[in-house]
Design a protein around this motif. Sequence first.
Motif, PDB file in Angstrom:
ATOM      1  N   LYS A  41      37.409  43.158  33.541  1.00 37.74           N
ATOM      2  CA  LYS A  41      36.434  42.663  32.540  1.00 37.74           C
ATOM      3  C   LYS A  41      36.939  42.940  31.124  1.00 37.74           C
ATOM      4  O   LYS A  41      36.831  42.097  30.243  1.00 37.74           O
ATOM      5  CB  LYS A  41      35.087  43.356  32.744  1.00 37.74           C
ATOM      6  CG  LYS A  41      34.280  42.780  33.889  1.00 37.74           C
ATOM      7  CD  LYS A  41      32.880  43.363  33.825  1.00 37.74           C
ATOM      8  CE  LYS A  41      32.274  43.470  35.202  1.00 37.74           C
ATOM      9  NZ  LYS A  41      31.197  44.413  35.321  1.00 37.74           N
ATOM     10  N   GLN A  90      39.850  40.576  30.305  1.00 38.34           N
ATOM     11  CA  GLN A  90      39.409  39.216  29.961  1.00 38.34           C
ATOM     12  C   GLN A  90      38.726  39.192  28.591  1.00 38.34           C
ATOM     13  O   GLN A  90      38.877  38.235  27.833  1.00 38.34           O
ATOM     14  CB  GLN A  90      38.481  38.681  31.058  1.00 38.34           C
ATOM     15  CG  GLN A  90      39.243  38.465  32.370  1.00 38.34           C
ATOM     16  CD  GLN A  90      38.381  37.938  33.510  1.00 38.34           C
ATOM     17  OE1 GLN A  90      37.178  37.765  33.352  1.00 38.34           O
ATOM     18  NE2 GLN A  90      38.991  37.695  34.650  1.00 38.34           N
ATOM     19  N   TYR A  94      41.393  38.984  26.027  1.00 34.23           N
ATOM     20  CA  TYR A  94      41.915  37.609  25.874  1.00 34.23           C
ATOM     21  C   TYR A  94      40.989  36.788  24.975  1.00 34.23           C
ATOM     22  O   TYR A  94      41.452  36.007  24.153  1.00 34.23           O
ATOM     23  CB  TYR A  94      42.046  36.919  27.245  1.00 34.23           C
ATOM     24  CG  TYR A  94      43.398  37.137  27.881  1.00 34.23           C
ATOM     25  CD1 TYR A  94      44.522  36.471  27.410  1.00 34.23           C
ATOM     26  CD2 TYR A  94      43.567  38.001  28.947  1.00 34.23           C
ATOM     27  CE1 TYR A  94      45.769  36.657  27.971  1.00 34.23           C
ATOM     28  CE2 TYR A  94      44.808  38.202  29.524  1.00 34.23           C
ATOM     29  CZ  TYR A  94      45.909  37.526  29.032  1.00 34.23           C
ATOM     30  OH  TYR A  94      47.143  37.717  29.578  1.00 34.23           O
ATOM     31  N   ARG A  95      39.666  36.996  25.159  1.00 35.16           N
ATOM     32  CA  ARG A  95      38.718  36.186  24.370  1.00 35.16           C
ATOM     33  C   ARG A  95      38.675  36.635  22.919  1.00 35.16           C
ATOM     34  O   ARG A  95      38.574  35.818  22.012  1.00 35.16           O
ATOM     35  CB  ARG A  95      37.315  36.279  24.984  1.00 35.16           C
ATOM     36  CG  ARG A  95      37.196  35.432  26.236  1.00 35.16           C
ATOM     37  CD  ARG A  95      35.757  35.406  26.760  1.00 35.16           C
ATOM     38  NE  ARG A  95      35.801  35.382  28.211  1.00 35.16           N
ATOM     39  CZ  ARG A  95      35.564  36.425  29.013  1.00 35.16           C
ATOM     40  NH1 ARG A  95      35.213  37.568  28.504  1.00 35.16           N
ATOM     41  NH2 ARG A  95      35.663  36.301  30.306  1.00 35.16           N
ATOM     42  N   VAL A 142      42.409  31.876  28.770  1.00 38.54           N
ATOM     43  CA  VAL A 142      40.946  31.698  28.814  1.00 38.54           C
ATOM     44  C   VAL A 142      40.608  30.335  29.425  1.00 38.54           C
ATOM     45  O   VAL A 142      39.731  30.228  30.294  1.00 38.54           O
ATOM     46  CB  VAL A 142      40.344  31.857  27.398  1.00 38.54           C
ATOM     47  CG1 VAL A 142      38.851  31.526  27.399  1.00 38.54           C
ATOM     48  CG2 VAL A 142      40.570  33.280  26.878  1.00 38.54           C
ATOM     49  N   LEU A 182      41.066  30.461  33.179  1.00 38.64           N
ATOM     50  CA  LEU A 182      39.952  31.146  33.868  1.00 38.64           C
ATOM     51  C   LEU A 182      38.736  30.235  33.970  1.00 38.64           C
ATOM     52  O   LEU A 182      38.016  30.261  34.965  1.00 38.64           O
ATOM     53  CB  LEU A 182      39.556  32.418  33.109  1.00 38.64           C
ATOM     54  CG  LEU A 182      40.400  33.661  33.335  1.00 38.64           C
ATOM     55  CD1 LEU A 182      39.842  34.801  32.495  1.00 38.64           C
ATOM     56  CD2 LEU A 182      40.401  34.054  34.812  1.00 38.64           C
ATOM     57  N   PRO A 189      38.307  30.413  38.055  1.00 42.44           N
ATOM     58  CA  PRO A 189      38.128  31.864  37.873  1.00 42.44           C
ATOM     59  C   PRO A 189      38.935  32.689  38.878  1.00 42.44           C
ATOM     60  O   PRO A 189      39.228  33.853  38.624  1.00 42.44           O
ATOM     61  CB  PRO A 189      36.622  32.064  38.098  1.00 42.44           C
ATOM     62  CG  PRO A 189      36.001  30.710  37.970  1.00 42.44           C
ATOM     63  CD  PRO A 189      37.053  29.717  38.360  1.00 42.44           C
TER      64      PRO A 189
END
Length: 287
Positions: free
Chosen positions: A156, A159, A162-163, A207, A210, A214
């Motif tokens: 989590k 990710q 990355y965002r 992103v 995903l 996902p």
Amino acid sequence: MTAPTITEASTSQFARINAGELDLLIHYNDCGQGDETVVMLHGSGPGASGWANFNRNIEPLVAAGFRVILMDCPGWSKSDSIVCDGSRSDLNAIVLKGLLDALGIEKAHILGNSMGGHSAVAFALRYPQRVGKLVLMGGGTGGASLFTPMPTEGIKRLQGLYREPTIENLKAMMEIFVFDTGDLTEELFQARLDNMLARRDHLENFVKSLQANPKQFPDFSPRLGEINAETLVIWGRQDRFVPMDTGLRLVAGLPNSELHVFNRCGHWAQWEHADKFNRMVLDFLTH
Ligand SMILES: O=C(O)CCC(=O)/C=C/C=C(\O)C(=O)O
């Protein structure tokens, strides 16, 4: 005569890989010389690269007479970017096969870290005749954990980074990445941040990937029995990214495998316990 120091710059190479619809410029580091080749495949964290993941592991293998290839997977470091809407493990396997073909390497041992481990298993399933031995570390297959809710807290944070690629989010990820955070220096954080921000296309494409799919890393558990390669599975007891019971699933499924668990170790066994890791890998590859 003393051996020349191995540096990222002096070993940096590119190859163009064409496979099916793929046409990618792939970066790799080519270190040392030898009849046997070890390919090292890095993990999927933002800013990761072969060099960033394995800089503590190259020299002992080169000194022992292995050629070591660090492949930067599509979407990382100096390799071309890509949106992957299928299995990223298989994408990396196909690109690695292209790289080995381009370099005229018939067979290689593969050492994979996290995503790199998932990709090494994908490669062994697709191209069994091209594999020597496997070393899987903190990875080897996707799929659910019996004990840990998925996605894990580490994934989590990865990710989230990355965002929103900020130094705060990087530190939040790294503080649960390794067991002993005292080993993490400001220099290491800065190098990671620079790597990430140098390729915003990679961050954006991860992103998008995903969003498109996902489950980038499929569960290979039902097919592990097809792999005959001798395999050393290595895990950190306190891995908060890919839980240790994934390692148990791997040894349950891989007929010629053994598992070593490092205590006081997170997701980066090759870095956190580098000396012992290197001795174990060398022993495994040479016997
Ligand atoms: O999601 C998975 O199963 C794989 C996660 C993964 O590959 C994480 C790796 C992180 C690093 O190795 C890194 O950032 O260096």
